[in-house]
Design a protein around this motif. Structure first.
Motif, PDB file in Angstrom:
ATOM      1  N   VAL A   1       0.854  -1.204   0.000  1.00 21.57           N
ATOM      2  CA  VAL A   1       0.000   0.000   0.000  1.00 21.57           C
ATOM      3  C   VAL A   1       0.874   1.233   0.000  1.00 21.57           C
ATOM      4  CG1 VAL A   1      -1.668   1.337   1.324  1.00 21.57           C
ATOM      5  CG2 VAL A   1      -1.935  -1.136   1.115  1.00 21.57           C
ATOM      6  N   ASN A   2       1.886   1.213   0.867  1.00 18.26           N
ATOM      7  CA  ASN A   2       2.787   2.357   0.970  1.00 18.26           C
ATOM      8  C   ASN A   2       3.538   2.570  -0.329  1.00 18.26           C
ATOM      9  OD1 ASN A   2       2.032   2.967   3.502  1.00 18.26           O
ATOM     10  ND2 ASN A   2       3.738   1.917   4.507  1.00 18.26           N
TER      11      ASN A   2
ATOM     12  N   GLN B   1       2.842   1.819  -3.289  1.00 23.12           N
ATOM     13  CA  GLN B   1       1.963   2.385  -4.311  1.00 23.12           C
ATOM     14  C   GLN B   1       1.629   3.842  -4.000  1.00 23.12           C
ATOM     15  OE1 GLN B   1      -0.671   0.882  -6.734  1.00 23.12           O
ATOM     16  NE2 GLN B   1       0.757  -0.761  -7.170  1.00 23.12           N
ATOM     17  N   GLY B   2       1.199   4.024  -2.798  1.00 23.14           N
ATOM     18  CA  GLY B   2       0.731   5.360  -2.436  1.00 23.14           C
ATOM     19  C   GLY B   2       1.807   6.412  -2.618  1.00 23.14           C
ATOM     20  N   PHE B   3       2.975   6.089  -2.033  1.00 27.22           N
ATOM     21  CA  PHE B   3       4.019   7.095  -2.092  1.00 27.22           C
ATOM     22  C   PHE B   3       4.634   7.225  -3.466  1.00 27.22           C
ATOM     23  CE2 PHE B   3       3.744   8.780   1.945  1.00 27.22           C
ATOM     24  CZ  PHE B   3       3.398   7.773   2.842  1.00 27.22           C
TER      25      PHE B   3
ATOM     26  N   GLN C   1       2.871   7.176  -6.047  1.00 21.03           N
ATOM     27  CA  GLN C   1       1.948   8.156  -6.651  1.00 21.03           C
ATOM     28  C   GLN C   1       2.330   9.565  -6.230  1.00 21.03           C
ATOM     29  OE1 GLN C   1      -0.748   7.896  -8.610  1.00 21.03           O
ATOM     30  NE2 GLN C   1      -1.468   5.764  -8.487  1.00 21.03           N
ATOM     31  N   ASN C   2       2.559   9.672  -4.951  1.00 19.28           N
ATOM     32  CA  ASN C   2       2.991  10.967  -4.449  1.00 19.28           C
ATOM     33  C   ASN C   2       4.202  11.453  -5.227  1.00 19.28           C
ATOM     34  OD1 ASN C   2       0.996  10.769  -2.631  1.00 19.28           O
ATOM     35  ND2 ASN C   2       2.244  10.952  -0.811  1.00 19.28           N
TER      36      ASN C   2
ATOM     37  N   ASP D   1       1.165   1.483  10.657  1.00 19.30           N
ATOM     38  CA  ASP D   1       2.068   1.747   9.542  1.00 19.30           C
ATOM     39  C   ASP D   1       2.110   3.253   9.263  1.00 19.30           C
ATOM     40  OD1 ASP D   1       2.949   2.151   6.729  1.00 19.30           O
ATOM     41  OD2 ASP D   1       2.943  -0.055   6.691  1.00 19.30           O
TER      42      ASP D   1
ATOM     43  N   GLY E   1       3.435   4.825   6.832  1.00 18.39           N
ATOM     44  CA  GLY E   1       3.128   5.140   5.449  1.00 18.39           C
ATOM     45  C   GLY E   1       1.640   5.275   5.221  1.00 18.39           C
ATOM     46  N   HIS E   2       0.918   4.267   5.740  1.00 18.84           N
ATOM     47  CA  HIS E   2      -0.535   4.282   5.575  1.00 18.84           C
ATOM     48  C   HIS E   2      -1.143   5.516   6.205  1.00 18.84           C
ATOM     49  CE1 HIS E   2      -1.162  -0.250   4.753  1.00 18.84           C
ATOM     50  NE2 HIS E   2       0.029   0.159   4.278  1.00 18.84           N
TER      51      HIS E   2
ATOM     52  N   LEU F   1      -0.569   8.547   4.132  1.00 15.32           N
ATOM     53  CA  LEU F   1      -1.379   8.542   2.915  1.00 15.32           C
ATOM     54  C   LEU F   1      -2.808   8.956   3.224  1.00 15.32           C
ATOM     55  CD1 LEU F   1      -0.067   5.305   1.187  1.00 15.32           C
ATOM     56  CD2 LEU F   1       0.227   7.656   0.407  1.00 15.32           C
TER      57      LEU F   1
ATOM     58  N   GLU G   1      -3.003  12.676   3.811  1.00 17.85           N
ATOM     59  CA  GLU G   1      -2.899  13.422   2.558  1.00 17.85           C
ATOM     60  C   GLU G   1      -4.230  13.400   1.828  1.00 17.85           C
ATOM     61  OE1 GLU G   1       0.171  11.889   0.106  1.00 17.85           O
ATOM     62  OE2 GLU G   1       1.801  12.705   1.348  1.00 17.85           O
ATOM     63  N   ARG G   2      -4.796  12.261   1.760  1.00 14.09           N
ATOM     64  CA  ARG G   2      -6.035  12.141   0.983  1.00 14.09           C
ATOM     65  C   ARG G   2      -7.158  12.932   1.608  1.00 14.09           C
ATOM     66  NH1 ARG G   2      -3.748  12.553  -1.960  1.00 14.09           N
ATOM     67  NH2 ARG G   2      -2.301  11.175  -2.901  1.00 14.09           N
TER      68      ARG G   2
ATOM     69  N   PRO H   1      -7.329  -0.967  -0.452  1.00 14.37           N
ATOM     70  CA  PRO H   1      -6.780  -1.653  -1.616  1.00 14.37           C
ATOM     71  C   PRO H   1      -5.314  -1.250  -1.823  1.00 14.37           C
ATOM     72  CG  PRO H   1      -8.226   0.124  -2.288  1.00 14.37           C
ATOM     73  CD  PRO H   1      -8.157   0.176  -0.811  1.00 14.37           C
ATOM     74  N   VAL H   2      -4.611  -2.174  -2.384  1.00 10.22           N
ATOM     75  CA  VAL H   2      -3.193  -1.885  -2.647  1.00 10.22           C
ATOM     76  C   VAL H   2      -3.071  -0.889  -3.804  1.00 10.22           C
ATOM     77  CG1 VAL H   2      -1.071  -2.862  -3.499  1.00 10.22           C
ATOM     78  CG2 VAL H   2      -2.378  -4.053  -1.741  1.00 10.22           C
TER      79      VAL H   2
ATOM     80  N   PHE I   1      -3.288   2.052  -5.698  1.00 12.40           N
ATOM     81  CA  PHE I   1      -3.343   3.341  -5.027  1.00 12.40           C
ATOM     82  C   PHE I   1      -4.601   4.135  -5.414  1.00 12.40           C
ATOM     83  CE2 PHE I   1      -2.019   6.514  -2.356  1.00 12.40           C
ATOM     84  CZ  PHE I   1      -2.227   7.760  -2.975  1.00 12.40           C
TER      85      PHE I   1
END
Lengths: 841, 141
Positions: free
Chosen positions: A618-619, A621-623, A625-626, B13, B15-16, B19, B22-23, B115-116, B118
C-alpha cells in the motif's frame, strides 16, 4: 397277503374267545329259554285243562247233589205217596199202607239211582225198607235226622263206609211229611256212589295217562280219599293221608286252598292239581295230573335242543379256531418273509453251561452274513466261529461270556473272513435271557457293517487332517465352551499366550488371557454372543496378556457353536496377532493428525503473511503516486527556473522520462506482487474455509454462472453450450467459483480468429461425476499443460488480463478440497478441455 | 464540516497513516487527526484525560496492530459505557469475510478495505472523507 400288518395273535385269541363265549352263551341261553318256555306253555295248558275240568266236575257235582235232593222232594211230593205216608204215620202197624209204601219205594228204586230206601222214625228206627240188599243204618243217617227235621228239607250226608264192607254209601234223609209237624216220619234214600258219582268223577277224557279226579274229605286229622284212585287199589274210603302233609294236593285243598297247586300226591309223585272245596259240602275236589305227563315230551325236546346247541357251538368253535389258525399262518408267513428280507440275520443263539453253543434259529440271512446255512449251525455254532477273524476270536468270546454273565445287551463289532466275500465287518446286537437249565439264549440281529466302518475310517482320517490343519495354521484357534473354559487351542495359540497346552485346556479363557480391566466387559460380550443378543460384530479386537506379562492385540473372528436344538454351546474363534499392525495404524493416524495440524498452521501462516506483505505494498503504491505528483511539480519548477538549457534538458529528461520510467517499474512490480499475494490469499483462504458439501444439480448451477457472465459472453460473441450434467456432492459456492473461472478463462483467452464455443458436458464414470469444459480457443501448448497449476504461472501471451478471477491454482485447490480433481487436455480440433472430477451423490 | 469532530486513527504503519492524511486533505477534511501507533496507545488515549467530553470523536481502526490489536480495541470500546456510542470505522488491508463478520459482530459501524492499488485506495479515503463531512456524530459525554 404279504402286505398285511402282523396280527397280534394273543389279542386275536382273546377276541375270538370272547366272541365264542358270547355266541355260546347266546345259544345256551336261547336253548334254555326255549325249553323253559315250552315247559311253561305245557304247564299253562295243563293248568287250563285241570281248572276247566275241575270246574265242570264241580258243576256236575253240584247238579248231582241238587238233583238228588230235588229227587227226594219230588218223590215226597207225590199225593199217592203222601197218602200212604199219612196212613202209615197214623198207624205204624198198618200193613197195607206199609206194603203200598214198600211197592212205591221199590218202584222208585227201579227207576232211580238209589240202592236202598227206608222209612224211619224220628229216633232212627227203620220202620220199613226196600233195597237190593239189606242195609243197616249208619252214623251219618242218625246225624242227618235232626238236621232234616230242623230244616224240614232233604239233607244229604257224607260218604260212609260200613265196616267190613267195600262199598260206601251216601244217605239222604228227608222228613216224610214236610209241613206236618206231628208226622215224625223220615225218608231215607241211600245212594251208591258207584252208580253215578264215581263214574262221574272218573269220566275225564283228557285224563291222559295219569290224570284223575279225586273227591276228598277231612276225617279227623287225615284227608280221606272218598273215591277210588287210579294208581292204587281199593282206596275209596280207605286211603288216608295226614292233613298236614305239606305237598299233598288233597290236604292242601282240605286246608282251604283252591286253585292250581303243584305238589306230591299220595304216591309221592310230583303232580299238578286244580283243587278246591265243593260248596255246600265238606268235600274237596282234586283234579290232578302227573307233572311228568304235563311236561311229557319236553325231555326229548330238551335233548334235541341240547344237541342242536352243541352242534352250533361246535360249528362256532370250529370257525373260531379256523380263523385263529389262519391268522397264525399269516403271521408265521410274515415272520418268515421279514426275517428273509432283513439285511442281515435274525437269530437265536444258545450257550450251554458246558461252553458249547448253537443257533436254534437263524433266518435265511445267515448265508449272507456268515456263508453258512441255518441247518449247519442249528446243533453246533462252530462253523460260525470258524468264520471269525483270528484276531477277534478271543475278544469276541470274552464279550459273549460277559453278556451271558451280566445278562447285558450284546453289542459287538467284529471282522469275519468269508470264502466268497473275504474280509468284512459285522455288527451284532442281541439280548440275552437265562434258561432254566442254566444256558443263556440270545435273540439278536447281525448286519453288515463294512461300509459304515469304511466311512468311519474316512471320517476319522478327515478329522485327523482337519485337526492337523488347525494345528499348523498361522492363525490362532480357540474354542470355548459355554462355561468360558477352553476346549481347544492350537500351537500358535499356546505360543501366543506363552503357556503350555495343559495349562490352557479347561481353564477359564477370560481369567487366563484377558487383561483384568477388560475382563468383565469381554465376558459380557461373550455371554451376549451366546445368547444371540444385540449387534455383536463378528470381528473385533481385544488385548491378550501373555504369561510373561506382555500384551498383544488380537483381531478375532468369532462363530457361535450350536447343538441340534439350536442352543449355543460355545464359540470357535480364529485370531490374528495384529499388534504391530495396530501400532502402525496408530502411528499413521497420529502422523495424519500432525500433518493436518501442520497444514492448518501453514495456512494460517500463509494467511497472516500475505496480509502483512500487503501493507507495505500500500505504501509503495501510495508514495509512488505521491512521487509522481511531486515529480511533475519539480518539472514545472525546473521549467520555470533560470537554468542553462543543457541543464534544463537534462533535468527535463530526468523529470519527464527517467524518473517516471523508474516509478513506472516500481508501480508495476508492486502491482504484480499484490496480484500474487491476492492469489495466495485466496488459495489460503479456501483452506481455512469450511466447505459445505451438498447434492448439487449441476445444470442449473452452470446456467446461473453463464447468466451472470451474460454481458461478457455477448460482448465476446461467444456461445456456451450446457449439456446434461450428472449431479455431484460438493460445496456449492466453491464449485460455482471453479466453473466460473473456467468459463471466464475461456472467454478471456479465446481465439480472436473464430467465434468462441464452450461446451460443458458431464457423465458419471467409475464412481465419479466427470465434467468437461471444452473450448475452441487457441489451446495451451503441451509444454505448459503442467505448469498451469502453479500460482506463478504466466500465460505466454500478450497482456496479462487482470480480472476478478481466482486463477487455476484456486480451481485445483477447490477441486481437491471437494474430494475431486482437475486436469487439462488439449481438445481434438484445437482448443482446451478442462476435466473436473467430483464425487457422485 | 463539523469542526467539533476529532478523527482518531489507530494505524501502526506510518506510510498508511500519512497517505490517509494526505487524501483527507485533498478532499477537504480539515478536522484534527490524532494518530496512535498501536492499540495500547489508542486505548490509553481513549481512557485517558485527553478525551474531552462534549467533543465528537470518530475512530479509524486498523485491525492488525502489534500488541493490543484492533479487534480487542473494538470490543473494549463497545463494552465501555462512555465510549460505545463512538463510531468506529475499520480500515484495514484484510478482506476476509470472517474478519468482516466478526467486526460487525463486535459493533463496528463500517468496514473498509485498503486496496493496494493506489487509485482505489485514494478513492476509498476520499469517499470516507466526504462521508465524514456530512455525518453527524454524537458528542462524547
Amino acid at each position: 397277503m404279504g402286505n398285511s400288518a402282523i396280527t397280534d395273535l394273543s389279542r386275536l385269541k382273546r377276541r375270538l374267545s370272547a366272541v365264542f363265549a358270547v355266541v355260546a352263551g347266546l345259544l345256551i341261553a336261547g336253548g334254555a329259554a326255549y325249553h323253559a318256555h315250552h315247559r311253561a306253555s305245557l304247564r299253562a295248558g295243563a293248568e287250563q285243562l285241570l281248572l276247566s275240568t275241575a270246574q265242570i266236575k264241580m258243576d256236575q257235582l253240584k247238579d248231582w247233589r241238587a238233583d238228588r235232593l230235588s229227587d227226594t222232594i219230588s218223590l215226597l211230593d207225590s199225593p199217592v205217596l203222601g197218602l200212604y205216608l199219612r196212613r202209615f204215620s197214623a198207624d205204624r202197624t198198618d200193613k197195607e199202607a206199609a206194603g203200598l209204601l214198600r211197592e212205591r219205594l221199590l218202584a222208585y228204586l227201579r227207576h232211580n239211582p238209589y240202592r236202598f230206601a227206608a222209612i224211619a222214625d224220628e229216633k232212627g228206627k227203620v220202620l220199613l225198607s226196600v233195597g237190593s240188599k239189606p242195609e243197616i243204618t249208619c252214623t251219618q243217617f242218625h246225624a242227618l235226622i235232626p238236621k232234616a227235621l230242623r230244616s224240614g228239607r232233604p239233607e244229604m250226608g257224607d260218604f260212609y263206609l260200613p265196616e267190613g264192607d267195600n262199598s260206601p254209601h251216601i244217605d239222604i234223609v228227608a222228613p216224610a211229611l214236610p209241613g206236618s209237624k206231628a208226622a215224625g216220619l223220615l225218608l231215607l234214600l241211600r245212594v251208591d256212589p258207584a252208580d253215578f258219582l264215581y263214574p262221574l268223577l272218573q269220566a275225564w277224557s283228557a285224563s291222559g295217562e295219569t290224570g284223575e279226579i279225586l273227591l276228598v274229605t277231612r276225617a279227623g286229622d287225615d284227608a280221606l280219599f272218598l273215591n277210588d284212585v287210579r294208581h292204587a287199589k281199593n282206596a275209596a274210603m280207605r286211603l288216608r293221608r295226614p292233613i298236614t302233609e305239606e305237598e299233598l294236593p288233597a290236604a292242601i285243598a282240605l286246608r282251604g286252598h283252591s286253585g292250581i297247586v303243584k305238589g306230591l300226591d299220595y304216591r309221592g309223585v310230583a303232580v299238578l292239581a286244580a283243587v278246591g272245596p265243593v260248596p255246600g259240602t265238606d268235600w274237596a275236589l282234586v283234579t290232578k295230573m302227573d307233572m311228568a305227563e304235563v311236561l311229557k315230551g319236553t325231555r326229548p325236546l330238551a335233548g334235541l335242543l341240547a344237541l342242536l346247541v352243541l352242534a352250533l357251538l361246535g360249528a362256532a368253535g370250529a370257525a373260531v379256531y379256523l380263523t385263529f389258525l389262519r391268522e397264525a399262518e399269516k403271521s408265521a408267513e410274515l415272520l418268515k418273509r421279514l426275517t428273509d428280507q432283513v439285511p442281515g440275520v435274525v437269530y437265536q443263539y444258545r450257550l450251554y453251561p458246558d461252553g458249547s453253543s448253537c443257533f436254534p434259529y437263524a433266518s435265511s440271512g445267515m448265508e449272507m452274513i456268515y456263508e453258512v446255512t441255518p441247518e449247519e449251525v442249528r446243533e453246533d455254532a462252530a462253523p460260525v466261529f470258524g468264520r471269525l477273524h483270528p484276531d477277534e476270536l478271543k475278544a469276541t468270546s470274552e464279550a459273549i461270556f460277559a453278556s451271558a454273565r451280566d445278562l447285558s445287551i450284546f453289542h459287538w463289532e467284529f471282522r469275519v473272513v468269508l470264502p466268497r466275500q473275504g474280509l468284512r465287518w459285522r455288527l451284532c446286537d442281541a439280548r440275552p435271557e437265562r434258561l432254566p437249565d442254566g444256558s443263556t439264549l440270545w435273540h439278536g440281529i447281525i448286519t453288515d457293517a463294512t461300509e459304515r466302518k469304511k466311512a468311519q475310517e474316512e471320517l476319522d482320517k478327515e478329522r485327523g487332517k482337519a485337526a492337523a490343519y488347525i494345528e499348523m495354521s498361522g492363525a490362532i484357534f480357540v474354542a470355548l465352551e459355554a462355561d468360558q473354559s477352553v476346549s481347544l487351542i492350537n500351537s500358535r495359540g499356546c505360543a501366543l499366550l506363552g503357556r503350555p497346552r495343559e495349562e490352557i485346556m479347561g481353564a477359564n479363557w477370560f481369567d487366563l488371557a484377558v487383561p483384568p480391566e477388560q475382563r468383565e466387559r469381554v465376558k459380557q460380550v461373550f455371554g451376549a454372543l451366546l445368547r444371540g443378543e444385540g449387534e455383536i460384530p463378528e470381528f473385533y479386537d481385544n488385548e491378550i496378556i501373555t504369561a510373561q506379562g506382555g500384551r498383544r492385540v488380537i483381531s478375532w473372528h468369532n462363530i457361535v457353536r450350536r447343538d441340534e436344538a439350536g442352543r449355543a454351546i460355545g464359540t470357535v474363534s480364529s485370531g490374528e496377532d495384529v499388534t504391530e499392525q495396530r501400532a502402525a495404524q496408530q502411528r499413521i493416524e497420529a502422523l495424519n493428525k500432525e500433518l493436518a495440524a501442520k497444514n492448518k498452521e501453514m495456512e494460517n501462516f500463509l494467511y497472516i503473511t500475505t496480509h502483512d506483505l500487503r501493507s507495505p505494498l500500500v505504501n509503495i503504491q501510495g508514495f509512488s503516486q505521491n512521487l509522481q505528483g511531486y515529480l511533475s511539480e519539480i518539472g514545472k519548477a525546473l521549467a520555470a527556473a533560470g537554468l542553462p538549457q543543457e541543464r534544463k534538458e537534462q533535468a527535463k529528461k530526468l523529470a519527464e522520462e527517467k524518473v517516471p520510467e523508474a516509478l513506472g517499474f516500481v508501480l508495476e512490480s508492486s502491482a504484480k506482487m499484490d496480484a500474487l499475494l491476492s492469489a495466495l490469499l485466496k488459495v489460503s483462504r479456501l483452506g481455512r474455509q469450511q466447505l459445505k458439501p451438498e447434492e448439487l444439480e449441476m445444470e442449473p448451477l452452470l446456467r446461473r454462472i453463464v447468466d451472470t457472465m451474460r454481458f461478457q459472453v455477448e460482448q465476446a460473441g461467444a456461445e456456451i453450450k450446457i449439456g446434461p450434467l450428472p449431479p455431484c456432492k460438493a460445496d456449492a459456492v466453491s464449485v460455482g467459483q471453479l466453473f466460473s473461472n473456467l468459463i471466464d478463462n475461456a472467454v478471456k483467452y479465446r481465439d480472436p480468429a473464430r467465434p468462441l464455443i464452450v461446451e460443458v458436458s458431464g457423465e458419471s464414470l467409475a464412481g465419479k461425476a466427470v465434467y468437461r469444459v471444452a473450448d475452441n480457443g487457441p489451446g495451451i501448448p503441451e509444454a505448459e499443460l503442467e505448469k498451469l497449476w502453479s500460482v506463478f504461472y504466466k500465460p505466454a501471451r500478450s497482456g496479462r488480463k487482470n480480472g476478478e478471477g481466482i486463477g487455476l491454482p484456486m480451481c485445483k485447490r477447490i477441486a481437491e478440497r471437494n474430494g475431486g480433481s482437475i486436469r487439462v487436455e488439449p481438445a481434438p480440433g484445437g482448443g482446451t478441455v478442462f476435466v473436473v472430477e467430483l464425487p457422485l451423490v | 464540516m463539523d469542526d467539533n469532530l476529532t478523527i482518531l486513527m489507530a494505524e501502526d504503519d506510518d506510510g498508511h497513516a500519512r497517505l490517509v492524511e494526505e487524501r483527507f486533505e485533498s478532499v477537504g477534511v480539515k478536522n484534527p487527526i490524532v494518530r496512535f501507533r498501536d492499540g495500547a496507545e489508542a486505548w490509553a488515549y481513549l481512557t485517558g484525560p485527553e478525551l474531552e467530553s462534549g467533543r465528537e470523536y470518530l475512530l479509524l481502526l486498523d485491525i492488525r496492530m502489534p500488541g493490543l490489536d484492533g479487534m480487542e480495541i473494538l470490543r473494549r470500546i463497545k463494552n465501555d459505557p462512555r465510549l460505545k456510542t463512538m463510531p468506529v470505522i475499520i480500515l484495514t488491508t484484510t478482506d476476509d469475510p470472517k474478519e468482516v463478520a466478526d467486526c460487525y459482530k463486535y459493533g463496528c459501524s463500517s468496514y473498509l478495505t485498503k486496496p493496494v492499488e493506489f487509485d482505489k485506495f485514494a478513492e476509498v479515503i476520499k469517499r470516507l472523507g466526504l462521508f465524514l463531512m456530512v455525518v453527524k456524530v454524537d458528542k462524547l459525554k
